[in-house]
Design an enzyme around this catalytic site. Structure first.
Site, PDB file in Angstrom:
ATOM      1  N   GLU A   1       0.879  -1.164   0.000  1.00  0.00           N
ATOM      2  CA  GLU A   1       0.000   0.000   0.000  1.00  0.00           C
ATOM      3  C   GLU A   1       0.921   1.219   0.000  1.00  0.00           C
ATOM      4  O   GLU A   1       1.755   1.349   0.908  1.00  0.00           O
ATOM      5  CB  GLU A   1      -0.845  -0.041   1.274  1.00  0.00           C
ATOM      6  CG  GLU A   1      -2.053   0.832   1.229  1.00  0.00           C
ATOM      7  CD  GLU A   1      -2.886   0.701   2.503  1.00  0.00           C
ATOM      8  OE1 GLU A   1      -3.670   1.610   2.752  1.00  0.00           O
ATOM      9  OE2 GLU A   1      -2.734  -0.302   3.239  1.00  0.00           O
TER      10      GLU A   1
ATOM     11  N   LYS B   1       3.666   0.967   9.832  1.00  0.00           N
ATOM     12  CA  LYS B   1       3.914   2.216   9.116  1.00  0.00           C
ATOM     13  C   LYS B   1       3.360   3.418   9.876  1.00  0.00           C
ATOM     14  O   LYS B   1       3.939   4.494   9.857  1.00  0.00           O
ATOM     15  CB  LYS B   1       3.279   2.143   7.717  1.00  0.00           C
ATOM     16  CG  LYS B   1       4.182   1.487   6.705  1.00  0.00           C
ATOM     17  CD  LYS B   1       3.525   1.438   5.344  1.00  0.00           C
ATOM     18  CE  LYS B   1       2.577   0.287   5.242  1.00  0.00           C
ATOM     19  NZ  LYS B   1       2.030   0.056   3.913  1.00  0.00           N
TER      20      LYS B   1
ATOM     21  N   ARG C   1       4.099 -12.900  10.122  1.00  0.00           N
ATOM     22  CA  ARG C   1       4.670 -11.553  10.055  1.00  0.00           C
ATOM     23  C   ARG C   1       5.999 -11.532  10.782  1.00  0.00           C
ATOM     24  O   ARG C   1       6.174 -12.232  11.772  1.00  0.00           O
ATOM     25  CB  ARG C   1       3.733 -10.612  10.809  1.00  0.00           C
ATOM     26  CG  ARG C   1       2.904  -9.724   9.980  1.00  0.00           C
ATOM     27  CD  ARG C   1       2.076  -8.812  10.859  1.00  0.00           C
ATOM     28  NE  ARG C   1       2.272  -7.437  10.436  1.00  0.00           N
ATOM     29  CZ  ARG C   1       1.726  -6.940   9.335  1.00  0.00           C
ATOM     30  NH1 ARG C   1       0.966  -7.686   8.567  1.00  0.00           N
ATOM     31  NH2 ARG C   1       1.951  -5.692   8.987  1.00  0.00           N
TER      32      ARG C   1
HETATM   33  P1  ATP Z   1       1.974  -1.999   8.113  1.00  0.00           P
HETATM   34  O1  ATP Z   1       1.170  -2.494   9.249  1.00  0.00           O
HETATM   35  O2  ATP Z   1       3.443  -1.928   8.426  1.00  0.00           O
HETATM   36  O3  ATP Z   1       1.451  -0.742   7.532  1.00  0.00           O
HETATM   37  P2  ATP Z   1       0.801  -3.447   5.949  1.00  0.00           P
HETATM   38  O4  ATP Z   1       0.538  -4.897   5.957  1.00  0.00           O
HETATM   39  O5  ATP Z   1      -0.346  -2.525   6.054  1.00  0.00           O
HETATM   40  O6  ATP Z   1       1.901  -3.153   7.030  1.00  0.00           O
HETATM   41  P3  ATP Z   1       1.313  -3.274   3.160  1.00  0.00           P
HETATM   42  O7  ATP Z   1       1.953  -2.195   2.397  1.00  0.00           O
HETATM   43  O8  ATP Z   1      -0.122  -3.499   2.979  1.00  0.00           O
HETATM   44  O9  ATP Z   1       1.626  -3.027   4.692  1.00  0.00           O
HETATM   45  O10 ATP Z   1       2.118  -4.617   2.963  1.00  0.00           O
HETATM   46  C1  ATP Z   1       2.513  -5.158   1.727  1.00  0.00           C
HETATM   47  C2  ATP Z   1       2.841  -6.606   1.917  1.00  0.00           C
HETATM   48  O11 ATP Z   1       3.868  -6.768   2.871  1.00  0.00           O
HETATM   49  C3  ATP Z   1       1.644  -7.388   2.424  1.00  0.00           C
HETATM   50  O12 ATP Z   1       1.551  -8.592   1.691  1.00  0.00           O
HETATM   51  C4  ATP Z   1       1.956  -7.639   3.867  1.00  0.00           C
HETATM   52  O13 ATP Z   1       1.383  -8.827   4.279  1.00  0.00           O
HETATM   53  C5  ATP Z   1       3.489  -7.675   3.870  1.00  0.00           C
HETATM   54  N1  ATP Z   1       4.019  -7.277   5.178  1.00  0.00           N
HETATM   55  C6  ATP Z   1       3.795  -6.118   5.837  1.00  0.00           C
HETATM   56  N2  ATP Z   1       4.384  -6.108   7.043  1.00  0.00           N
HETATM   57  C7  ATP Z   1       5.017  -7.312   7.161  1.00  0.00           C
HETATM   58  C8  ATP Z   1       5.813  -7.929   8.190  1.00  0.00           C
HETATM   59  N3  ATP Z   1       6.076  -7.305   9.340  1.00  0.00           N
HETATM   60  N4  ATP Z   1       6.294  -9.175   7.964  1.00  0.00           N
HETATM   61  C9  ATP Z   1       6.048  -9.791   6.802  1.00  0.00           C
HETATM   62  N5  ATP Z   1       5.312  -9.278   5.803  1.00  0.00           N
HETATM   63  C10 ATP Z   1       4.798  -8.042   5.964  1.00  0.00           C
HETATM   64 MG    MG Z   2      -1.889  -2.354   4.726  1.00  0.00          MG
END
Ligand code: ATP
Ligand code: MG
Length: 555
Positions: free
Chosen positions: A37, A272, A262
């Site tokens: 995202e 984020k 995760r």
């Molecule tokens: P955040 O909570 O840090 O904003 P998010 O999941 O909202 O994380 P995205 O940009 O949607 O962030 O994530 C893109 C991809 O990265 C998704 O497939 C997500 O599952 C993966 N991802 C995000 N954080 C992690 C993590 N800590 N470990 C492994 N994969 C991750």
């Molecule tokens: Mg997200």
């Protein structure tokens, strides 16, 4: 701990089955995607997902798409899109020409929603968010949904008018008609479209209705021909809905969602939202502050792509969320830099050493190897003269037990140059040592003693008449608590006030001015890299990691 983890990967086991003869994807090319995202910078958790998504495609000779998951119109920004691309490239992965935005598919998603309505599988609902919550039911009570039996034609008409902007935000939703009694609340007629008047960073004001993630994601995957949609564990309970959308909408392919754990790391935060708070509150100096777990922060800190990929490989892929010790990440970096980084001498807290029996005005040269692990990296020339800088901590008036460095009467080797015998020091009115004195033994050029007498201590130094001033930024964990954001802790209360210490007046070898290298081992101290603000007139180094291995020690 992590050392013992095998790199067994259950995702690969699933895929092996899927593509084998008789499997659901027999004969197909494995096709994955990484769907960030664009609302912030990528962090080390994302690196895990990137390595899994791109790495899996690589392993099977398949493809991996890069898709900006921009169905949620808030806070998305071109700055983030560019940074995300840069970080993935830096890690060493390439999406070729397969770069997409989820928002490209808004029209198609709208048609999919219409199809569901026509099939009697979706309806326009007029419950307010409060009512929706109230009617949700619980494990023993089914949900209630008074608009569920609205005629197809009416829903079709209202949905079109939702799109046309005839209703205010939140007034209506489109819901999938699935199962009000499901034990999985995601299946209790979930909302799949909502009205939300926010300007989208790509589609502008074209749309005032936006699809929900659970509806949009399987459609995006299927339209791109993704075979395996790999995501994190929190989506496990959403998989039935993913499958429901995939199976009830006419789509060109049937992707399979597989979830993995995760990644968390001690002494830092990973969401984020929290990282943005650190930036916006000025607790760190931007997203690429070397203390941040972002990829741009780690890069600036001196992390190499190889060290991060290696780290991800070694922590393995599992179904159990875990927090990995920060020291293990450092261990992986240290291992890489130990092989690759050129050695240099730098004095961080300098005090002058005067070699009283060395002729004034004389200077001589020594050849020193750049990397004992890689003779092919060659040697460089350093100079030596009557005055050098040594570390303040390498002198003591009275040695403590086990101290073999400078103290009056003791012989010490100045790395690669000469053996010198300490004769004393000069102090200022506060008792601070301002100069250390020694006499050199001209017979020990290169550091060996002709009579074979043993010299226990070897210290690093730089030529005071031929060196550079440098600023060195020393980093520690950003948080004092290993898990600053678990439970109901306020992570901002655990900021480490000593996470950044700036040393000025450090002394570096004069050759550093023109060095083509970026990463160094400062002998006896640790690994350092040039900061992006460094110029040939003002050298600035970031400490990447110490020489001592905190991970091994703990074991
Ligand atoms: P955040 O909570 O840090 O904003 P998010 O999941 O909202 O994380 P995205 O940009 O949607 O962030 O994530 C893109 C991809 O990265 C998704 O497939 C997500 O599952 C993966 N991802 C995000 N954080 C992690 C993590 N800590 N470990 C492994 N994969 C991750
Ligand atoms: Mg997200």
């Amino acid at each position: 701990m992590a050392e013992e983890l095998t790199n067994a990967n259950f995702i690969h086991d699933f895929i092996d089955e899927d593509i084998a003869e008789g499997g659901d994807y027999a004969g197909m090319t494995v096709h994955t995607r990484f769907p960030p995202e664009p609302n912030g910078y990528l962090h080390i958790g994302h690196a895990k997902a990137i390595c899994i998504d791109f790495g899996t495609a690589e392993k099977y000779g398949g493809m991996c798409n890069l898709r900006m998951d921009d169905t949620n119109p808030t806070k998305e920004d071109e700055e983030y899109v560019d940074a995300i691309k840069e970080d993935i490239k830096w890690l060493g992965y390439d999406w070729g020409d397969r770069f997409f935005f989820a928002s490209q598919y808004f029209e198609k998603m709208y048609e999919c929603a219409q199809e569901l309505i026509k099939k009697g599988l979706a309806y326009v609902c007029e419950l307010t968010p409060e009512q929706m919550r109230e009617y949700r039911g619980d494990l023993t009570t089914p949900a209630r949904s008074p608009f569920r039996d609205r005629p197809v034609e009416e829903s079709l008409d209202l949905f079109a008018r939702m799109r046309n902007g005839e209703f205010e935000d939140g007034k209506m939703t489109l819901r999938a008609k699935i199962d009000l009694e499901s034990g999985n609340f995601n299946m209790r007629d979930p909302v799949i479209y909502r009205i939300n008047r926010i300007t989208h960073h790509r589609t502008g004001d074209t749309w005032c209705i936006y699809p929900m993630y659970d509806f949009a994601h399987p459609i995006e995957d299927a339209l791109e021909g993704i075979t395996h949609s790999l995501c994190t564990l929190e989506f496990e309970a959403h998989r039935p809905l993913y499958d429901w959308v995939r199976d009830n909408v006419t789509l060109p392919s049937k992707p399979r969602q597989i979830e993995f754990s995760r990644l968390g790391i001690t002494n830092t935060v990973m969401s984020k939202r929290k990282l943005r708070m650190l930036v916006e509150d000025g607790i760190v100096n931007g997203w690429d502050d070397p203390r941040m777990p972002t990829l741009c922060g780690l890069r600036r800190r001196g992390y190499t792509p190889a060290s991060i990929r290696n780290f991800v490989e070694r922590i393995g892929v599992s179904k159990t969320n875990s927090t990995v010790d920060y020291a293990f990440l450092e261990h992986c970096l240290r291992e890489d830099l130990n092989e690759s980084a050129e050695r240099t001498m730098a004095v961080l807290e300098p005090v002058k050493l005067i070699i009283t029996n060395y002729p004034e005005g004389k200077s001589e040269e020594f050849e020193i190897e750049n990397n004992p692990n890689r003779p092919e990296d060659g040697t460089r020339t350093i100079t030596f003269s009557r005055e050098c800088y040594i570390e303040r901590t390498d002198y003591m008036d009275e040695p403590v037990k086990g101290y073999f460095r400078m103290f009056p009467g003791n012989e010490v080797r100045l790395k690669t140059a000469y053996v010198v015998k300490c004769t004393g020091c000069k102090k200022d009115e506060n008792g601070e040592v301002v100069e250390v004195y020694a006499e050199y033994d001209p017979e020990t050029r290169g550091g060996d003693t002709p009579d074979g007498r043993r010299i226990k201590g070897t210290i690093h130094w730089v030529d005071a008449n031929n060196c550079l001033d440098a600023e060195v930024r020393m980093y520690e964990n950003l948080f004092t608590d290993p898990e600053p954001d678990t439970g109901d802790k306020d992570f901002l209360e655990y900021i480490n006030p000593e996470s950044l210490r700036i040393l000025t007046g450090c002394k570096a070898e004069s050759g550093m001015k023109n060095s083509k290298q970026t990463h160094f081992q400062f002998m006896r101290i640790g690994y350092f890299c040039f900061d992006k603000d460094s110029t040939s007139d003002k050298l600035i180094f970031n400490k990447s990691v110490s020489l001592k291995d905190g991970f091994k020690k703990k074991k």
